[in-house]
Design an enzyme around this catalytic site. Structure first.
Site, short mmCIF file in Angstrom:
data_model
loop_
_atom_site.label_atom_id
_atom_site.label_comp_id
_atom_site.label_asym_id
_atom_site.label_seq_id
_atom_site.Cartn_x
_atom_site.Cartn_y
_atom_site.Cartn_z
N ASP A 44 -6.13 7.59 7.53
CA ASP A 44 -5.71 7.13 6.23
C ASP A 44 -5.47 5.62 6.35
O ASP A 44 -4.38 5.17 6.66
CB ASP A 44 -4.43 7.86 5.82
CG ASP A 44 -4.01 7.47 4.43
OD1 ASP A 44 -4.79 6.82 3.72
OD2 ASP A 44 -2.87 7.80 4.05
N ARG A 94 -12.01 2.61 2.46
CA ARG A 94 -12.69 2.64 1.17
C ARG A 94 -13.94 1.76 1.17
O ARG A 94 -14.80 1.92 0.31
CB ARG A 94 -11.75 2.25 0.03
CG ARG A 94 -11.55 0.77 -0.16
CD ARG A 94 -10.70 0.45 -1.36
NE ARG A 94 -11.24 0.96 -2.61
CZ ARG A 94 -10.53 1.14 -3.72
NH1 ARG A 94 -9.25 0.87 -3.73
NH2 ARG A 94 -11.08 1.58 -4.81
N ASN A 129 -1.97 -2.96 2.69
CA ASN A 129 -2.09 -3.66 1.41
C ASN A 129 -3.25 -4.66 1.49
O ASN A 129 -3.69 -5.01 2.58
CB ASN A 129 -0.78 -4.41 1.13
CG ASN A 129 -0.60 -4.72 -0.35
OD1 ASN A 129 -1.55 -4.70 -1.13
ND2 ASN A 129 0.63 -5.01 -0.73
N ASP A 159 -8.22 -5.23 -1.31
CA ASP A 159 -8.96 -5.77 -2.46
C ASP A 159 -9.03 -7.29 -2.44
O ASP A 159 -10.05 -7.88 -2.80
CB ASP A 159 -8.36 -5.26 -3.77
CG ASP A 159 -6.84 -5.36 -3.81
OD1 ASP A 159 -6.24 -5.84 -2.82
OD2 ASP A 159 -6.26 -4.97 -4.83
N SER A 188 1.34 -1.33 -7.20
CA SER A 188 1.60 -2.62 -7.84
C SER A 188 2.93 -2.63 -8.60
O SER A 188 3.41 -3.67 -9.00
CB SER A 188 0.47 -2.98 -8.79
OG SER A 188 0.33 -1.97 -9.75
N HIS A 218 6.09 -6.54 -4.68
CA HIS A 218 4.63 -6.45 -4.60
C HIS A 218 4.00 -7.84 -4.60
O HIS A 218 3.16 -8.15 -3.75
CB HIS A 218 4.14 -5.64 -5.79
CG HIS A 218 2.66 -5.61 -5.93
ND1 HIS A 218 1.85 -4.94 -5.04
CD2 HIS A 218 1.84 -6.18 -6.84
CE1 HIS A 218 0.60 -5.11 -5.42
NE2 HIS A 218 0.57 -5.84 -6.51
#
Ligand SMILES: *[C@@H]1O[C@H](CO)[C@@H](O)[C@H](O)[C@H]1NC(C)=O
Length: 326
Positions: free
Chosen positions: A137, A142, A251, A254, A285, A290
């Site tokens: 995980d 991804r 984190n 992206d 988020s 964050h």
């Protein structure tokens, strides 16, 4: 004087307007007909003028792969697969399943297959569904390169984000005209503090700052189209330090992808206007702190790159059919 005027006023009103009212029924009918005719004319103006759109529904129509990232939320995954299998230009759906010790249940699998089958039956294209199991995980999974991807374009999306099919189609058209760029719906910005000496040179700009300034430099991969080659570059050619950072902080995968694409294209991404629906509970988020963590990622990655590759933009792609007056 005053009483006369008050008494006279209603008479004047009546004499002036009664003839109009008598002829009114005919006038109203004629007026309505004119409006109706105008509307009908507007609706058919394309065919009257011969403005026919060339549609090429066929095998040579280009398609994209939907890459759904999921976290043990079978109900969301079901909804997501059901929705995207109905969108046009979707070639296949790949699910990133990051917990190989807990494979999807038979019940879930058959539900997913059923909705894909149902959508395929209604179109000329058979949509395939594949679940890619990953050992760990880890947020980097991804972006693991996928074997035998038949399309160049990937629509990367979280299991709790639904983009309406027509909005997605618009974004795909945008991507077709800029195949190396990221095209998405969730813009973010890196704000610069200017002074080089400061330890933190950049802060992460969330939705409010983008909305206020109309400026962005990233589109988040929880809902974006990009070229499949970036999966390989992310996994095999991006500095390992960045992947390690993502792994340990859990984190910013992206942001890492945004850096990677910007460094290669030397261009900003493209923000497409569209309403998207987040159907799950609030994600990472909404956690406090964050934005601080995201700012730390920006600065760490900029250090690793040795410069800031992100480029601000103010461009927003819209569907011209919904904006023709302006
Ligand atoms: C960024 O792009 C430059 C020029 O294309 C390249 O030399 C460099 O290796 C890239 N940086 C990273 C960290 O990938």
């Amino acid at each position: 004087m005053v009483t006369n005027m008050m008494r006279g006023a209603p008479y004047r009103w009546r004499y002036r307007y009664i003839p109009w009212l008598f002829g009114g029924r005919v006038r109203i009918m004629m007026g309505l007909c004119a409006v109706l005719a105008f509307i009908v004319l507007l609706a058919h103006i394309s065919s009257i003028m011969g403005w026919h759109r060339h549609t090429h529904e066929g095998n040579n129509q280009e398609r994209f792969t939907v890459l759904v990232n999921t976290w043990r939320r079978p109900d969301l995954l079901k909804k997501s697969v059901q929705h995207y299998s109905r969108c046009s230009n979707v070639d296949s759906i790949r699910v990133v399943w990051s917990e190989s010790r807990e494979p999807p249940s038979d019940h879930l699998l058959s539900a997913l297959q059923a909705s894909v089958k149902k959508a395929s039956a209604k179109s000329s294209h058979v949509i395939e569904l594949k679940i890619d199991m990953h050992q760990e995980d880890n947020l980097n999974t991804r972006f693991q390169p996928l074997n035998d991807l038949p399309t160049e374009a990937i629509f990367s999306v979280d299991d709790d984000v639904l983009v309406p099919c027509d909005t997605l189609k618009l974004a795909f058209t945008v991507w077709l005209s800029a195949r190396d760029n990221m095209v998405g719906f969730v813009p973010r910005m890196h704000w610069s503090h200017g002074e080089e000496s400061a330890l933190q040179k950049y802060t992460y700009g969330g939705w409010w700052s983008v909305w206020w300034t109309g400026t962005y430099s990233m589109v988040l991969s929880k809902c974006a189209l990009f070229h499949m080659k970036y999966l390989d570059i992310y996994t095999n050619h991006m500095p390992a330090q960045i992947r390690d950072y993502v792994t340990s902080k859990r984190n910013c995968e992206d942001i890492a992808m945004s850096f990677l694409v910007a460094n290669i294209t030397r261009a900003p991404p493209i923000w497409v206007k569209g309403k998207i629906f987040e159907i799950g509970s609030s994600g990472i988020s909404s956690l406090s702190g964050h934005s601080k963590h995201r700012s730390a990622c920006l600065n760490a990655f900029a250090d690793i790159y040795g410069h800031m590759p992100l480029i601000p933009s103010n461009l927003k792609a819209v569907d011209a059919r919904t904006a023709w007056i302006w």
